[in-house]
Enzyme design. Structure first.
Site, PDB file in Angstrom:
ATOM      1  N   LYS A  67      -0.356   4.602   4.758  1.00  8.16           N
ATOM      2  CA  LYS A  67      -1.233   3.645   5.442  1.00  8.16           C
ATOM      3  C   LYS A  67      -0.670   3.340   6.824  1.00  8.16           C
ATOM      4  CE  LYS A  67      -3.778  -0.678   4.824  1.00  8.16           C
ATOM      5  NZ  LYS A  67      -5.051   0.010   5.154  1.00  8.16           N
ATOM      6  N   HIS A  99       0.833  -1.193   0.000  1.00 10.66           N
ATOM      7  CA  HIS A  99       0.000   0.000   0.000  1.00 10.66           C
ATOM      8  C   HIS A  99       0.873   1.251   0.000  1.00 10.66           C
ATOM      9  CE1 HIS A  99      -3.215  -2.777   1.217  1.00 10.66           C
ATOM     10  NE2 HIS A  99      -4.057  -1.844   0.807  1.00 10.66           N
TER      11      HIS A  99
END
Length: 253
Positions: free
Chosen positions: A146, A142
């Site tokens: 995140k 990600h």
């Protein structure tokens, strides 16, 4: 995500935006349509979650665990439906959502996309059919911002694999490896977490056997898939009896 949800609600037949809240003082009082790059809607950002729940048929929540627990309690008290896309909840927070679902219909999914939910079913089937001779690894990547790891979707994929093997995930997972770890223990489900750049979300589940490897994966290139799924869940859950539902229920998978 909030801006994408606004645009998706406005563009969806049968849905109407009742309001929205934000903790940031700089956003409060601003028109929700303008924030989403649309024409003004005459509905502004507030900070009163109680009023928002009362004004809505369904509340869609993509926030943080503590906020999600608070919204779930309010939804239960008011008997209103809730769609939760928040990840990173600890066991106590998870139990609070489950308790709220006894009084309100709640759709909770680590990932709202159709493709990921199809992947969950495929992973469970593969784990059941390939058996314990195949080592399972869940790889996810990600964007750099995140905050939780492994991702909620990666954990959901791990749960799907564990369900296929009929074992609790928390008894077999390996979330990290460092140093001299020794040989891999049979039957474990490993996780590898990557972070960087602006990656929306990549997930791959590997089934590694002797002489071959099967990989099942999903790559998200646009966060709108999550907003689209959340609004679809909101339309589905309105009027349902209290209970904890998932995207499998919404999509009939």
């Amino acid at each position: 995500m909030g801006r994408m949800l606004i645009a998706e609600v406005v563009g969806t037949t049968g849905a109407m935006l009742a309001g929205g809240t934000a903790q940031a003082a700089t956003l409060q009082g601003q028109d929700l349509g303008s924030l989403a790059g649309l024409a003004p809607l005459g509905v502004t950002v507030g900070n009163d979650a109680v009023a928002l729940v009362q004004a809505s048929d369904v509340v869609i929540d993509f926030t943080a665990p503590a906020v999600t627990v608070r919204l779930a309690a309010l939804a239960a008290e008011a008997g209103k439906a809730l769609v939760v896309g928040t990840t990173g909840l600890d066991p106590a927070q998870t139990a609070a959502i489950q308790a709220a679902a006894r009084q309100a219909p709640i759709v909770w999914s680590a990932n709202m996309s159709l493709g990921v939910n199809l992947l969950l079913g495929l992973v469970e089937q593969a784990a059941a059919r390939l058996g314990p001779d195949y080592d399972i690894e869940v790889l996810e990547m990600h964007h750099r911002m995140k905050v939780d790891a492994p991702s909620g979707t990666a954990l959901a994929l791990g749960h799907a694999a564990a369900a296929g093997r009929q074992v609790p995930l928390d008894e077999v997972w390996v979330k990290s490896r460092d140093g001299h770890t020794g040989a891999r223990a049979s039957g474990t489900i490993g996780f590898a977490t990557l972070r960087g750049g602006d990656v929306v979300g990549d997930h791959t589940v590997m089934f590694a056997g002797l002489g071959e490897r099967v990989e099942l994966g999903h790559k998200a290139s646009d966060r709108r898939i999550y907003a689209r799924g959340a609004v679809r869940a909101a339309l589905w859950v309105k009027g349902r009896p209290p209970g904890l539902y998932g995207m499998k229920d919404v999509l009939g998978l």
